[in-house]
Design a protein around this motif. Sequence first.
Motif, PDB file in Angstrom:
ATOM      1  N   UNK A   8      14.026  29.117  30.466  1.00  0.00           N
ATOM      2  CA  UNK A   8      13.362  30.153  31.067  1.00  0.00           C
ATOM      3  C   UNK A   8      14.599  31.359  30.855  1.00  0.00           C
ATOM      4  N   UNK A   9      14.502  32.456  29.753  1.00  0.00           N
ATOM      5  CA  UNK A   9      15.535  32.966  29.372  1.00  0.00           C
ATOM      6  C   UNK A   9      15.410  34.610  30.232  1.00  0.00           C
ATOM      7  N   UNK A  10      16.446  34.840  31.097  1.00  0.00           N
ATOM      8  CA  UNK A  10      16.489  36.199  31.887  1.00  0.00           C
ATOM      9  C   UNK A  10      17.323  36.894  30.955  1.00  0.00           C
ATOM     10  N   UNK A  11      17.080  38.365  30.544  1.00  0.00           N
ATOM     11  CA  UNK A  11      17.842  38.980  29.697  1.00  0.00           C
ATOM     12  C   UNK A  11      17.678  40.478  30.127  1.00  0.00           C
ATOM     13  N   UNK A  12      19.015  40.966  30.323  1.00  0.00           N
ATOM     14  CA  UNK A  12      19.039  42.347  30.822  1.00  0.00           C
ATOM     15  C   UNK A  12      19.556  43.120  29.623  1.00  0.00           C
ATOM     16  N   UNK A  13      18.861  44.287  29.300  1.00  0.00           N
ATOM     17  CA  UNK A  13      19.215  45.260  28.369  1.00  0.00           C
ATOM     18  C   UNK A  13      19.635  44.621  27.164  1.00  0.00           C
ATOM     19  N   UNK A  14      20.851  44.941  26.397  1.00  0.00           N
ATOM     20  CA  UNK A  14      21.037  44.314  25.358  1.00  0.00           C
ATOM     21  C   UNK A  14      21.072  42.950  25.126  1.00  0.00           C
ATOM     22  N   UNK A  15      21.174  42.288  26.216  1.00  0.00           N
ATOM     23  CA  UNK A  15      20.919  40.769  26.497  1.00  0.00           C
ATOM     24  C   UNK A  15      19.919  40.180  25.900  1.00  0.00           C
TER      25      UNK A  15
END
Length: 212
Positions: free
Chosen positions: A50-57
């Motif tokens: 389960x990918x948690x990605x912030x901004x450019x992430x």
Amino acid sequence: MTPPVLAVHGWGFDAGFWMPVLERLPDFRGDCVDMGFYGAPKRPKVPRPLVLAHSMGLAWALANIPRPWAGLLAVNAFPRFTRSPTFVDGVPPRLVERMLTRFDEAPQQVTADFLGRCGIDSPDTSAIAPEPLKQSLAWLGQCDERTALRMLPCPVQALAGTNDPIVPQAMSLASYAPETLVLVEGAGHLLPLTHPDWVASQVRLFAARLEA
């Protein structure tokens, strides 16, 4: 069974960015990516995360994390950042170009200025690794992972603030299907830091959907 989490930070941050949320999820397994902006990079391999990605992430994850994923929770995030003829809601490319122009002579100041715009008070950039930051900034100015996001064969949920100074509301609306986007009135660019309880609750709700 709850899928393992793989958390990805954005430009100018490190793996510790997600800790306020992950500390509220002690029963979740997983790991964090570190792009090496302040030390050694870390690229853990988490099966079907389960990918948690912030901004450019988010763009970075779409370009670098192998599929399959169990799901994607994107926070203050985007698959493309700069404006183009097919993405009129991106930011003007000159904003990134100006940062790059100044970066060689003042990498700590450029990074600190950006973190300040994000909402970090008195950011400490004394320990940055300039080269990875510069390379990622150049990539940010040209990346386009919109097709990868559209083709992602897993559930997607996006969280964004209506007062985000980095990712304007219009960019969020242009990046996601309406039914997948939750806007937080008055919130800025750092939802995992300013609203950690709420973001953690959204992770739990989303993970429960994936298990159903």
